[in-house]
Design an enzyme around this catalytic site. Structure first.
Site, short mmCIF file in Angstrom:
data_model
loop_
_atom_site.label_atom_id
_atom_site.label_comp_id
_atom_site.label_asym_id
_atom_site.label_seq_id
_atom_site.Cartn_x
_atom_site.Cartn_y
_atom_site.Cartn_z
N ASN A 9 0.86 -1.19 0.00
CA ASN A 9 0.00 0.00 0.00
C ASN A 9 0.89 1.23 0.00
O ASN A 9 1.45 1.59 1.03
CB ASN A 9 -0.91 -0.04 1.24
N LYS A 11 0.10 4.29 -0.34
CA LYS A 11 -0.55 5.50 0.19
C LYS A 11 -0.29 6.67 -0.78
O LYS A 11 -0.29 6.45 -1.99
CB LYS A 11 -0.06 5.78 1.61
N HIS A 96 -9.72 1.41 4.84
CA HIS A 96 -8.40 1.55 5.46
C HIS A 96 -8.51 2.52 6.64
O HIS A 96 -9.28 3.48 6.59
CB HIS A 96 -7.38 2.06 4.43
N GLU A 98 -6.85 4.94 7.59
CA GLU A 98 -6.70 6.37 7.26
C GLU A 98 -7.97 6.92 6.63
O GLU A 98 -8.33 8.08 6.84
CB GLU A 98 -5.46 6.58 6.37
N GLU A 168 -5.73 -4.56 10.52
CA GLU A 168 -4.67 -3.57 10.72
C GLU A 168 -4.95 -2.77 11.99
O GLU A 168 -5.72 -1.80 11.94
CB GLU A 168 -4.60 -2.62 9.52
N GLY A 174 2.23 2.55 10.73
CA GLY A 174 3.20 3.63 10.58
C GLY A 174 3.88 4.04 11.86
O GLY A 174 4.50 5.10 11.93
N SER A 214 3.13 -1.79 10.39
CA SER A 214 4.58 -1.81 10.65
C SER A 214 5.24 -3.15 10.30
O SER A 214 6.15 -3.60 11.01
CB SER A 214 4.88 -1.40 12.09
#
Ligand code: PGA
Length: 250
Positions: A9, A11, A96, A98, A168, A174, A214
């Site tokens: 991904n 991003k 996701h 985000e 996730e 991250g 991560s």
């Protein structure tokens, strides 16, 4: 045995020029393998560039990071499921963290997106995961189950097995903090049980459940070895071709 899925991904990284260079470097170091599926989720603007750069490498599947919850129309700046499929995507990330927590995407939008993706020939990869305070409050299973049920709510029964799930945990994305293989396996088992309750054990067993948060070349093997972990969804460590090549070869 489910063949592992290794998904990158990117991003909001790698526009067309960088994406083309990435693919050239990645293909030079990653030899096609039939025992796994490698997926790239470039930004939408780079999708067709990546498709063209992959050429005849049919071992690598393309996905889109997001689609709009309506099929078409006056939604300035958005991308539809049909447009993503036309540009080469075969998978659509949905929900996701985000999208959920930075852009405020609600559960009913994830449901609409999963249904739309399937209608337009894309396999939805529904992402679920708890925030740190929810984990600390003992709410992990409840949050994950709520997101899972909501995301699958608009699917016809026959379509429900045709999804991918990515667990996730938000606190791991991250941050350099990874769920341990034991933690990941525990949540993946909760997801598998819920799928079995909806689809029956046989069909539920065939739905891939990926872990993300991560992941690096150093922890990828241990996570993939965990029970019910059928693949990895990788952000930061997928941006560099040699790091991604190592993870894709795990
Ligand atoms: P990360 O991101 O690997 O950088 O933690 C994973 C993701 O958000 O899919």
């Amino acid at each position: 045995m489910r063949a592992p899925i290794l998904a990158a991904n990117w991003k909001m990284n790698h526009g067309p020029t960088e994406a083309r260079a990435f693919v050239a470097a990645f293909l030079a170091s990653y030899t096609a393998r039939t025992d796994r599926t490698v997926v790239l989720f470039p930004p939408a603007l780079s999708l067709s560039t990546v498709r063209d750069a992959l050429g005849s490498r049919a071992d690598i599947t393309l996905g889109v990071q997001n689609i709009h919850s309506e099929a078409k129309g006056a939604f300035t700046g958005e991308n539809s499921a049909a447009m993503a499929a036309d540009a080469g995507a075969r998978i659509a990330l949905v929900g996701h963290s985000e999208r959920r927590h930075v852009f405020g995407e609600p559960d009913d939008a994830t449901a609409a997106k999963c249904a739309l993706a399937l209608r337009h020939g894309l396999t939805p990869m529904l992402c679920v995961g708890e925030k740190l305070e929810q984990r600390e409050g003992g709410e992990t299973d409840a949050v994950v189950l709520r997101q899972l049920r909501a995301g699958l709510a608009k699917l016809a029964p026959a379509d429900a097995p045709n999804v991918l799930i990515a667990y996730e945990p938000v606190w791991a994305i991250g941050t350099g903090k990874t769920a341990t293989p034991v933690d990941a396996a525990a949540v993946h088992q909760v997801i598998r049980r819920e799928l079995a309750a909806r689809l029956g054990a046989k069909q539920a067993a065939a739905v891939p459940i990926l872990y993300g948060g991560s992941v690096t070349r150093d922890n990828a093997r241990a996570l993939l070895d965990a029970e019910n972990v059928d693949g990895l969804l990788v952000g930061g460590a997928s941006l560099d071709p040699s790091s991604w090549s190592a993870i894709a070869s795990t």
